[in-house]
Design a protein around this motif. Structure first.
Motif, short mmCIF file in Angstrom:
data_model
loop_
_atom_site.label_atom_id
_atom_site.label_comp_id
_atom_site.label_asym_id
_atom_site.label_seq_id
_atom_site.Cartn_x
_atom_site.Cartn_y
_atom_site.Cartn_z
N UNK A 35 58.34 22.82 -59.84
CA UNK A 35 58.00 22.03 -61.03
C UNK A 35 56.84 21.08 -60.77
N UNK A 36 56.66 20.66 -59.51
CA UNK A 36 55.60 19.70 -59.20
C UNK A 36 54.26 20.32 -58.88
N UNK A 37 54.25 21.55 -58.38
CA UNK A 37 53.00 22.15 -57.92
C UNK A 37 52.01 22.37 -59.06
N UNK A 38 52.50 22.56 -60.27
CA UNK A 38 51.61 22.81 -61.41
C UNK A 38 50.72 21.59 -61.68
N UNK A 39 51.19 20.41 -61.26
CA UNK A 39 50.46 19.16 -61.47
C UNK A 39 49.03 19.25 -60.92
N UNK A 40 48.90 19.78 -59.70
CA UNK A 40 47.58 19.87 -59.09
C UNK A 40 46.94 21.23 -59.22
N UNK A 41 47.77 22.28 -59.39
CA UNK A 41 47.22 23.63 -59.49
C UNK A 41 46.57 23.90 -60.84
N UNK A 42 47.05 23.23 -61.88
CA UNK A 42 46.59 23.53 -63.24
C UNK A 42 45.08 23.36 -63.44
N UNK A 43 44.45 22.29 -62.93
CA UNK A 43 42.99 22.17 -63.12
C UNK A 43 42.21 23.34 -62.55
N UNK A 174 37.39 29.81 -54.60
CA UNK A 174 38.07 30.40 -55.74
C UNK A 174 39.52 30.71 -55.43
N UNK A 175 40.39 30.51 -56.40
CA UNK A 175 41.80 30.87 -56.26
C UNK A 175 42.61 29.98 -55.35
N UNK A 176 42.16 28.73 -55.11
CA UNK A 176 42.90 27.85 -54.21
C UNK A 176 44.29 27.55 -54.74
N UNK A 177 44.47 27.63 -56.07
CA UNK A 177 45.78 27.37 -56.66
C UNK A 177 46.82 28.40 -56.21
N UNK A 178 46.37 29.60 -55.84
CA UNK A 178 47.31 30.62 -55.37
C UNK A 178 47.95 30.20 -54.05
N UNK A 179 47.18 29.55 -53.18
CA UNK A 179 47.73 29.05 -51.92
C UNK A 179 48.69 27.89 -52.17
N UNK A 180 48.40 27.10 -53.18
CA UNK A 180 49.33 26.01 -53.54
C UNK A 180 50.70 26.58 -53.93
N UNK A 181 50.69 27.68 -54.66
CA UNK A 181 51.93 28.26 -55.16
C UNK A 181 52.72 29.01 -54.09
N UNK A 182 52.05 29.77 -53.25
CA UNK A 182 52.73 30.69 -52.34
C UNK A 182 53.56 29.98 -51.27
#
Length: 480
Positions: A35-43, A174-182
């Protein structure tokens, strides 16, 4: 002969209970991280997936919508198949959902993957607290169940830290949010492996008529004398409820059960209408709009995660000293005041870093009251107030309502912010907070230092139902 409190046998039982607590609360850690990771991954998703404001709301809130259904059905499935087995299934869904989000090629795929992940989040939100409540001795139940809340906010803090590190270090990639999620795949695997070695809830086993197994579990996590005494109480209550085994909606025709259900749903609503998750999901954007840059906001948002963890530690300590009801009301007063001040200062202060720091200070204050009082008390009381035969249904239905309100806030906050501005948005939450204070003062009972069976007898007494259990006067203070 009963071993002394400092004896090896007592240490062995305490260690076993501690292990059960740590392993099962990895479900809470996953709840918090996802629930918290979307906070920084969304931008970063906005850039890579080309998210519109509407799509942004859908990506954020699809997890919450899934969580509502995960909570509703997770409680029922846990009643039917057992708490331990349900948590293991949830670990698999966490893993599948996380990998699907990480590899999402489009907005539509991401929304669907987040919905699946939400099923696991919602299921964990009801199953883990119930499991902990049912393995805990009544004197320590408050602190043990709220370990899950501590793991939730720890998961959120870890998400904020990893977001800030990855965003500030590799933000241009590019795609740094994918590393945040995994990253969330690691605790999902640990949860599944760990729960394979954990015992089933003794109260659930007793409700299924497996009294020998229930006693065996209690002897594993209690001293012999404590296990025997608690087993007799659990067995008596299980026999009383055995004729219905698993509650249904028809049971709400009974006044005392209907009152419990009303209180449970009310607790769920007032925990969410503080607007806490507007900060947990959109905190980075709120701080960026208040005067910080994107990368600076990612770092500043860590303060929200740190205070959440520290406040939860304080809340766990307070639960052993202060009644649940008093903590809940105090927390609601604190959050409502902070929301009012956020609205006022957003209105009167000019844009810039100065306003950013003021808003940050107020969000930290808000989270201190929310995570130190409201959130731990809410999840604890939801795990306490429902009788055995309705525990899965009641917890599931209450959590369903909680997640639906959460979904509405998560989906509507960006639109509300755009329509009426940050000041008026937080004024709306402040008004809702006043309603929450009034509800808690009028309807929420005290459950501190009461066994789960005591709480059930208390509600029966309020409805004038005579039982052969302990005197009603022992079951708690009157509902005001």
């Amino acid at each position: 002969m009963t071993a002394a409190p400092s004896g090896k046998a007592d240490l062995k039982h305490n260690r076993a209970l501690r292990t059960v607590t740590i392993i099962s609360t990895f479900g809470g850690l996953l709840f918090g991280y996802d629930t918290g990771v979307i906070n920084g991954a969304l931008p970063y998703m906005q850039e890579d997936l080309g998210l519109t404001p509407l799509a942004e709301g859908m990506v954020t809130s699809s997890l919450l919508f899934g969580a509502a259904f995960g909570a509703l059905f997770g409680g029922r499935l846990a009643d039917r198949n057992g708490r331990r087995k349900m948590i293991m299934v949830l670990a698999v869904i966490f893993l599948v959902g996380t990998l699907s989000c990480t590899l999402a090629p489009s907005t539509e795929f991401m929304v669907a993957a987040r919905f699946i992940l939400g099923l696991a989040v919602g299921g964990a939100s009801v199953t883990v607290p119930v499991y902990l409540a049912e393995v805990s001795p009544s004197a320590r139940r408050g602190r043990i169940v709220t370990q899950n809340e501590l793991m939730i906010v720890t998961g959120q803090l870890l998400a904020f830290i990893f977001n800030a590190y990855l965003g500030n270090t590799f933000g241009e990639a590019g795609g740094i949010w994918r590393w945040m999620l995994v990253i969330a795949t690691l605790p999902a695997v640990a949860l599944w492996i760990g729960m394979a070695f954990m015992p089933e809830s003794p109260r659930w086993l007793a409700s299924m008529g497996s009294f020998g197994e229930a006693l065996g579990v209690l002897q594993r996590i209690r001293s012999k004398a404590e296990a025997t005494a608690e087993f007799e109480e659990v067995k008596a209550m299980a026999v009383e409820d055995y004729k219905s085994k698993m509650g249904s909606w028809k049971d709400l025709q009974v006044p005392w059960l209907r009152r419990i259900f009303f209180v449970g749903v009310g607790l769920a609503v007032i925990q969410q209408i503080t607007g806490v998750n507007s900060i947990m999901y959109y905190g980075t954007q709120i701080l960026a709009d208040a005067g910080f840059g994107r990368e600076a906001a990612l770092s500043a948002n860590i303060a929200n995660g740190v205070i959440s963890v520290l406040a939860t530690f304080a809340g766990i300590w307070l639960l052993g000293k202060v009644g649940r009801r008093r903590m809940l009301i105090t927390g609601q007063i604190g959050t409502t005041s902070a929301l009012l001040l956020i609205g006022l200062f957003s209105l009167v202060l000019p844009e810039g870093t100065g306003r950013g720091y003021v808003i940050l200070a107020l969000t930290v204050t808000f989270l201190a009251f929310q995570q130190g009082a409201i959130s731990p008390v809410t999840w604890l009381m939801l795990s306490e107030i429902f009788p055995l035969k309705l525990r899965g249904l009641g917890m599931g239905a209450s959590a369903f309502v909680l997640w639906i309100v959460n979904f509405l806030i998560g989906f509507g906050f960006p639109q509300l912010l755009a329509a009426i501005g940050i000041s008026n948005t937080f004024f709306v939450f402040a008004v809702l907070g006043v309603g929450a204070i009034l509800f808690a003062a009028k309807y929420v009972p005290e459950t501190k230092d009461k066994s789960l069976e005591d709480v059930e007898h208390y509600f029966k007494h309020q409805a004038g139902v005579v039982t052969e259990a302990k005197a009603p006067a022992e079951a708690g203070s009157p509902v005001r």
